[in-house]
Structure formats: structure tokens, C-alpha cells
Scaffold this active site. Structure first.
Site, PDB file in Angstrom:
ATOM      1  CG  ASN A  15     -11.125   4.326  -0.669  1.00 23.25           C
ATOM      2  OD1 ASN A  15     -11.716   4.411  -1.739  1.00 23.25           O
ATOM      3  ND2 ASN A  15      -9.836   4.051  -0.597  1.00 23.25           N
ATOM      4  CB  VAL A  90     -10.075  -9.113   9.941  1.00 19.83           C
ATOM      5  CG1 VAL A  90     -11.429  -9.636  10.390  1.00 19.83           C
ATOM      6  CG2 VAL A  90     -10.226  -7.773   9.217  1.00 19.83           C
ATOM      7  CG  HIS A 106      -2.409  -3.271  -0.773  1.00 18.76           C
ATOM      8  ND1 HIS A 106      -2.090  -3.036   0.548  1.00 18.76           N
ATOM      9  CD2 HIS A 106      -1.232  -3.244  -1.449  1.00 18.76           C
ATOM     10  CE1 HIS A 106      -0.780  -2.878   0.658  1.00 18.76           C
ATOM     11  NE2 HIS A 106      -0.236  -2.995  -0.540  1.00 18.76           N
TER      12      HIS A 106
END
Length: 200
Positions: A15, A90, A106
Site C-alpha cells: 500500500n 499511535v 482497514h
């Protein structure tokens, strides 16, 4: 005045690679650097092949020395953080500094099959085991909880009766490659316009 993006990835980086290539010659979107927590991640090689800087930031540094990471982001004038298969939560401090400026993708239709431990093939396996008719992707803002931030976009695809984890993953990947850059461009354009307005 470019919109500077940092891509964070823990795995193979397909990605991340797709995003870098999509914005290679973009007039104002600039992929400044990548971050990985995994010194063996495939994304490192991909970044090097594409002549992109990659910072290896282990989990303990990210969580315990968050200020150092924030310093790096601020020095490089990062406007948007794009998670592309990043498997660590994060830190809250970074989320607070970047409200609605951290996005994630996702490989399922949230809120189903989301949360800690649900990533990659684990998601597809669960979808198949539960005989779902549809799967797909969810792109969302990142908040303090895994996969619970505000949804920006969902796109679904059918789950075929003869699907394997591999065939379903392939179909979901195609959606990721098509739609994630579109969402990134849309958000980056809003940031770009805002920056220009503030400087007017």
C-alpha cells in the site's frame, strides 16, 4: 507550499508503495518519509527502491519517547500521517497533535472485524469463517482506540463461496490500491487550501 505526508507501515509495504507511486509527480502532495517499527519489514526495501527515506522507530521508542517522534514530524513539517498496515497503536500525544490528520485503512467493513489483533489475513480468515456475504475496506480517522475513529469511506466487495484467504485478500487489496490514494488526495487538498487561506 506542499502538503507533506508521512506513511507508516509495519509489513510488506504494498500500500505504501502504491501511494508513493500515485503521488510521484503530484503538484503539491509530497511523501516526505516513511516510518516502520519493524527492522525486517518489506516496506524498507520498497522505500529504498523508490528513493524514499525510512525511519525505523521501534515500539518502545514510539511509546516511551514520543516527544522525539513528534520532533521529527514537526521538523519535517508533516501535515498528514497515513497508516498503511501499521500494527502499533499511535500514541495519544501524537493523535492530539494531529487531530483528523492521521488516517488508517482497514481490510474489512468496520465495526466488524476490527480492533486489536485483527489485521491482514486474520481479518479475511474471520470473514470467511463467519460466511459473510460481503467484505471490503474502511478508511477512517485515527483516535485513541483501535479501528474506532470516524469513518471517511467504506467500499464493499462480494465474498464468493469458493474464496480462499488469498483470493479474498487480493480483491480487498485492489480496493485499497484504488480508493486509499483518492481519500488521501481529498484530505490533502483540504489541507492545502487551508494553508493557503491562512497565508493569504
Amino acid at each position: 507550499m506542499p502538503v507533506n505526508i508521512s506513511i507508516w507501515a509495519s509489513g510488506s509495504g504494498t500500500n505504501a508503495e502504491n501511494i508513493i507511486l500515485k503521488f510521484k509527480n503530484h503538484p503539491f502532495i509530497k511523501i516526505k518519509f516513511l516510518v516502520t517499527n519493524n527492522p525486517n519489514a518489506g516496506v524498507i526495501k520498497r522505500a529504498e527502491n523508490l528513493k524514499k527515506t525510512i525511519h525505523i522507530i521501534p515500539k518502545n521508542i514510539l511509546l516511551e519517547k514520543t516527544d522525539r517522534v513528534l520532533e521529527l514530524l514537526q521538523q519535517e513539517e508533516i501535515d498528514l500521517i497515513v497508516l498503511a498496515g501499521f500494527l502499533i497503536q499511535v500514541p495519544e500525544k501524537i493523535i492530539q497533535q494531529y487531530p483528523n490528520r492521521i488516517i488508517n485503512i482497514h481490510p474489512a467493513l468496520l465495526p466488524k472485524y476490527g480492533g486489536k489483533g485483527f489485521y491482514g489475513d486474520r481479518v479475511h480468515k474471520a470473514v470467511l469463517e463467519n460466511k459473510e456475504q460481503y467484505s471490503g475496506i474502511t478508511i477512517h480517522y485515527v483516535n485513541e482506540k483501535y479501528d474506532e475513529g470516524e469513518i471517511i469511506l467504506q467500499v464493499k466487495c462480494p465474498v464468493n463461496p469458493d474464496d480462499t484467504i488469498e483470493t479474498l485478500a487480493q480483491r480487498v487489496h485492489q480496493l485499497e490500491y484504488e480508493y486509499y490514494p483518492q481519500v488521501i488526495e481529498k484530505i490533502a487538498t483540504q489541507i492545502y487550501e487551508q494553508k493557503h487561506k491562512n497565508n493569504a
